[in-house]
Write an enzyme that holds these catalytic residues in place. Structure first.
Site, PDB file in Angstrom:
ATOM      1  N   ASN A  75      -4.591   6.411  -1.685  1.00 58.75           N
ATOM      2  CA  ASN A  75      -3.870   6.996  -0.549  1.00 58.75           C
ATOM      3  C   ASN A  75      -3.250   8.339  -0.907  1.00 58.75           C
ATOM      4  OD1 ASN A  75      -4.415   5.037   1.386  1.00 58.75           O
ATOM      5  ND2 ASN A  75      -2.759   3.733   0.672  1.00 58.75           N
ATOM      6  N   GLU A  93      -6.217  -1.520  -7.048  1.00 59.52           N
ATOM      7  CA  GLU A  93      -5.326  -0.705  -7.864  1.00 59.52           C
ATOM      8  C   GLU A  93      -4.260  -1.615  -8.476  1.00 59.52           C
ATOM      9  OE1 GLU A  93      -5.246   3.534  -5.487  1.00 59.52           O
ATOM     10  OE2 GLU A  93      -4.021   1.902  -4.696  1.00 59.52           O
ATOM     11  N   SER A 145       0.814  -1.215   0.000  1.00 59.49           N
ATOM     12  CA  SER A 145       0.000   0.000   0.000  1.00 59.49           C
ATOM     13  C   SER A 145       0.846   1.263   0.000  1.00 59.49           C
ATOM     14  CB  SER A 145      -0.919   0.018   1.224  1.00 59.49           C
ATOM     15  OG  SER A 145      -0.147   0.026   2.415  1.00 59.49           O
TER      16      SER A 145
END
Length: 516
Positions: A204, A166, A133
């Site tokens: 993010n 993603e 991430s």
């Protein structure tokens, strides 16, 4: 820059016998295994911790049984999915897999070592994917003999419910590899979006503006954290206020991400964190899971802050600045709806409540520019819906009588009124402009396609609209003016407008307008 020189004969993504391995059987690994098995893939789980993969398979069986009990899954489908799950005794058992998804600890050195081990085991046509991430996909693939077959495959927790993944192109990722993962994500029932390998990827990265701008407002003393939460929930439509969200995700998770993205972008002002969350993290006051963050939690129940009802005071008349005709029209209609009397004169009468309509400036600047008495002047947020909350912004010298009259008038029908201190841009307009501007810059840098940015943010963050579509709703020219005035008022480069926004505002076209 991508290396397409790769002899990789990938299987059809809808092949019945597609074999997927998940390395790491924690919450994320189990979630990925669950959706893959339900999609008909043969799934092998591996974990370096003894018995962890076996326990994960048992837990997945229990999870699927619960879904059957709730009527969300057929018994046959659950049994078939469990039958497609198996445990690897070691990495050697992954030799025949078509794709391996890594879902282990967020440590670059540990991930790179794992991928080197995997490369020595799997076949030459196996895709290697990382669920990272926050780390660079390019850095994870660095040093491998075939970095072209490595891509990001970033899911969100909980994986079965967060229907977004993603797919990240590393600098050397071959396009067919990402194409394969996009199809695999869709086969597993998720919306799959493609992004370049940049800090924060899409979600993010795009999510930075909500928390950091709210923290900036708190640092400036504009309002208390719970007031800011109420304003952003009730006027802009967010499901959770930024401070509620930080308490939920916990500052030991969210603050390091804030710092990491800020530093990875070489101190880009748009992503600047605030010292308060570092202090809270150092003190262990990280959020709901420890019983205290911004809010306190008693038995899991969030601390409540009561709001006082509107006072009985009302202004004799209400004068509204005509500098922004659209704003004046909206507020005049609201004042009439609430039973107020409008002062239609060019200059306010001595007993009129004076209302200014700033976009990116503060109340003080507007009052002085129009020669108004700052003691009886307030601003009212005019950009957002007034049905659930109204926001009044004072000057530093607005009198208590004026404050009470404004609260009494705008709360006359029972709708809550928030009174905040003077600030360039107010609350919701400033936060939304920041979010929209960052999304525009993601599009400008070709990190992702405009439509994918909006899809990823709405699914990954639960915003009521994608940030680019939100900018269209407010009007690109309005958002640009807001940012330009914020920049002029504060001198802070965090508010400089993206070129993507500037050009589309000038052309009068949608922020979702891509270029060939």
């Amino acid at each position: 820059m991508q290396n397409t020189d790769l002899d990789l004969s990938l299987p059809a993504v809808d092949a019945a016998g597609l074999r997927l391995a998940v390395v790491g059987s924690g919450v994320m690994g189990r979630g990925i295994a669950q959706i893959a098995a339900l999609a008909g893939l043969h799934v092998t789980l591996h974990d370096a911790k003894p018995n962890a993969a076996q326990e994960a398979v048992r837990e997945l069986g229990t999870t699927l049984d619960r879904l059957v009990e709730k009527g969300k899954l057929g018994a046959d489908a659950a049994q078939a999915a469990v039958a497609r799950l198996q445990v690897a005794s070691g990495l050697g058992d992954l030799a025949g897999c078509d794709v391996v998804v890594e879902a282990i600890v967020e440590d670059l050195g540990i991930k790179r070592a794992l991928f080197a081990d995997l490369e020595a085991v799997v076949g030459p046509h196996c895709v290697l994917a990382t669920n990272t991430s926050s780390l660079s996909v390019t850095a994870i693939a660095a040093g491998l003999k075939r970095p072209q077959r490595v891509a990001g495959f970033h899911f969100f927790n909980p994986v079965p419910l967060m229907k977004i993944v993603e797919v990240i192109d590393g600098l050397l990722t071959a396009p067919p590899v990402s194409d394969f993962l996009l199809g695999l994500g869709r086969r597993c029932g998720h919306t799959a979006v493609r992004a370049k390998d940049t800090p924060g990827f899409i979600v993010n990265h795009a999510g930075r503006g909500y928390g950091t701008e709210a923290l900036r407002l708190l640092a400036e003393g504009v309002a208390e954290f719970h007031q800011l939460d109420r304003i952003l929930r009730d006027t802009a439509g967010f499901r959770l206020g930024p401070f509620e969200l930080m308490d939920l995700t916990a500052l030991d998770v969210s603050h390091p991400v804030m710092e990491s993205i800020y530093h990875q972008y070489y101190e880009e002002p748009r992503f600047r964190p605030q010292p308060l969350t570092r202090q809270m993290l150092n003190a262990g006051v990280v959020g709901r899971k420890v019983g205290r963050g911004f809010y306190r939690y008693d038995g899991g129940q969030q601390q409540r802050f009561d709001e006082a009802p509107a006072p009985a005071e009302r202004p004799s008349r209400v004068w509204i600045s005509a500098r922004r005709p659209e704003a004046r029209e909206r507020l005049a209609a609201l004042v009439a709806q609430l039973g107020g009397t409008l002062d239609e004169a060019a200059r306010p009468a001595p007993d009129s409540l004076c209302i200014v309509t700033p976009l990116g400036h503060d109340t003080t600047t507007c009052a002085t520019a129009e020669g108004l008495d700052p003691r009886r002047t307030v601003a009212v947020d005019w950009l957002f819906d007034h049905s659930r909350r109204r926001v009044v912004m004072t000057t530093p010298v607005t009198s208590p009588e004026t404050r009470a009259q404004a609260r009494g008038l705008f709360g006359a029908d029972g709708v809550p009124v928030s009174v905040v201190r003077d600030s360039a841009g107010g609350v919701a307009p400033r936060v939304l402009a920041t979010i929209i501007n960052i999304a525009c810059e993601i599009a400008q840098q070709r990190i992702a396609a405009p439509a994918d940015i909006d899809r990823a943010v709405t699914l990954g963050l639960g915003y009521p609209f994608g940030p680019l579509a939100w900018g269209d709703r407010l009007g690109p020219a309005t958002v640009l003016s807001l940012l330009d005035e914020l920049l002029a008022s504060t001198g802070d480069p965090r508010y400089r407008a993206s070129g993507w926004l500037k050009r589309r505002a000038q052309l009068g076209v949608s922020l979702l307008t891509d270029e060939e």
